[in-house]
Design an enzyme around this catalytic site. Sequence first.
Site, PDB file in Angstrom:
ATOM      1  N   ASP A 523       0.858  -1.186   0.000  1.00 27.49           N
ATOM      2  CA  ASP A 523       0.000   0.000   0.000  1.00 27.49           C
ATOM      3  C   ASP A 523       0.902   1.246   0.000  1.00 27.49           C
ATOM      4  O   ASP A 523       1.616   1.505   0.971  1.00 27.49           O
ATOM      5  CB  ASP A 523      -0.881  -0.043   1.262  1.00 27.49           C
ATOM      6  CG  ASP A 523      -1.910   1.073   1.307  1.00 27.49           C
ATOM      7  OD1 ASP A 523      -1.676   2.132   0.683  1.00 27.49           O
ATOM      8  OD2 ASP A 523      -2.944   0.893   1.985  1.00 27.49           O
ATOM      9  N   HIS A 524       0.835   1.998  -1.090  1.00 25.71           N
ATOM     10  CA  HIS A 524       1.763   3.126  -1.234  1.00 25.71           C
ATOM     11  C   HIS A 524       1.470   4.260  -0.259  1.00 25.71           C
ATOM     12  O   HIS A 524       2.263   5.185  -0.101  1.00 25.71           O
ATOM     13  CB  HIS A 524       1.708   3.650  -2.679  1.00 25.71           C
ATOM     14  CG  HIS A 524       3.017   4.201  -3.156  1.00 25.71           C
ATOM     15  ND1 HIS A 524       3.967   4.740  -2.311  1.00 25.71           N
ATOM     16  CD2 HIS A 524       3.560   4.278  -4.394  1.00 25.71           C
ATOM     17  CE1 HIS A 524       5.014   5.144  -3.004  1.00 25.71           C
ATOM     18  NE2 HIS A 524       4.801   4.866  -4.275  1.00 25.71           N
TER      19      HIS A 524
END
Length: 551
Positions: A523-524
């Site tokens: 998850d950036h």
Amino acid sequence: MALVEVKVPDIGDFDEVAVIELLVKVGDSVKAEQSLITVESDKASMEIPSSTAGVVKELRVKLGDKVKEGSVVLVVEAAGAAAAVAPAAVASAPAAPVPAAVVAPIAAVAPAGAAGLIDIHVPDIGDFKDVAVIEVFVKPGDAIKLEQSLITVESDKASMEIPSSHAGVLKELKVKVGDKVNIGDLLAILEGSVAVAAAGNAAPAVAAIAAAPAAVAVPTPVAVAAAVVAAPAHAPGASTLGLPHASPSVRKFARELGVPLEEVKGQGPKGRITQDDVQAFTKAVMSGATQTKAQAAKAPAGGGDGAGLGLIPWPKVDFAKFGPIERKEMGRIKKISGANLLRNAVMIPAVTNHDDADITDLEAFRVSTNKENEKSGVKVTMLAFLIKACVAALKKYPEFNSSLDGDALVYKNYWHIGFAADTPNGLMVPVIRDCDKKGVLQISQEMSELAKKAREGKLGPAEMTGATFTISSLGGIGGKYFTPIINAPEVAILGVCKSTMEPVWDGKAFQPRLMLPLSLTWDHRVIDGAAAARFNAFLGQILSDFRRVLL
Ligand code: CAO
């Protein structure tokens, strides 16, 4: 028992109003004055009350019917009546009590002192006291036309718009939403030279009809004649003023629940919002399936429902046109996992890093371990080693073991690892708890038990919750790399494919090495690309020399 016809009372000059809501059904017990149906004109909606108490035997109207004074709404078996009366001898009951017409064509208009300033007061709204202002349509500076609706007031049984008795520019508004008003209260001050009164009267009538069970306020013919309404009020289905289309009782219901009515999609006729719509909206918000706009606006990085994506509709195709088809409902698990996967795919800015790990030595160790443990019946697979290796990497890079909570990150000091299991019913993710405290043999044993339970559909909820990180292994099947979808609220997932022997350059020559393809999706919002690359590299180091797990 006496059968009594309940009729539409005198509703003034409004004939042919549409039935927009049935509030009772056959078999219901109704009290005297209880609302039976809601009718609506283009200016107001009102509930028609019962003239008598009893049990509803027959409904004589349906949604969409047009009714007027004297129309039979339903037949009630009157409570306490002594003898049965044949339908042929149905007694006509008087309509609901209707007081004298009360919407008078007068609005108190008085010069406010300064030249050209006109006070606009609440006109005679009938037998209503302390009615709440629920909408304000105008603001200072607006040019107001004669008869333009200024505000909507609402009792628990009716809503009505209060029009301006004069044209001019609005200088000051004296009421706001939530205020309670009564006849004669000052609403607004206009500045205007054109103090036009309607149709020879001092002021127009209320551009609305109001009804209450015990005191039905209706416009008299005079009042209606005087009310030359210039500005359209909220016509059903059309929201010229952005006003949600709903009956007063539904508005009240929504207000009590704190439901923003303008966000509720009306499923009633012409898009009217019904009580069911409000309830469905409330349920959807409570279950997290949707959010109000206010919630979405406040939603932190981890929130939001994906609504408002502005996507075009899903294509509707008649596949039978192109060839034979068979339609099968999807199973429950597929539906549930599908909804979760969709949310996670849409809402998480996910990136996948691919890498290879040299597992030549580890595989040799695994094979020899299994030989040694043949008699124990516990078979160690690569996945068990991967779980242990991932725990080490998660400890070194704790953000991979975290979750988003609003604008904060929750770091978990436990390492429960989920693994995707392919079952006849669909994808399931059993969870092995406290993998940091367990050895590879124990993890292997638990994994095989949980996978068996998953395939048999016997996993309990506790065995599928609480994971901090998930591994999806397709190694037993094949493939090279893939992009697994993060299992929210986790922030990363490792996809593993089938290991293959590959020539690897050792600086001097190509060596045959068993290479394991790894695909890490992250998850950036939580993890950066560099951290993901480091995580994969560290994982590769451990897998190539498992002694590092001990460090
Ligand atoms: N490379 C090469 N071979 C591998 C391997 C890998 N990465 N991983 C497993 N294998 C081998 C095993 O050693 C085993 O070989 P043997 O039968 O010769 O001993 C064989 O493949 C079968 O292994 P397995 O799949 O039974 O066992 P596992 O521990 O690897 O996996 C489980 C268990 C439950 C994860 C697996 O059965 C499964 O369901 N996988 C599918 C997961 C899935 O669907 N993921 C996709 C999710 S996204 O839709």
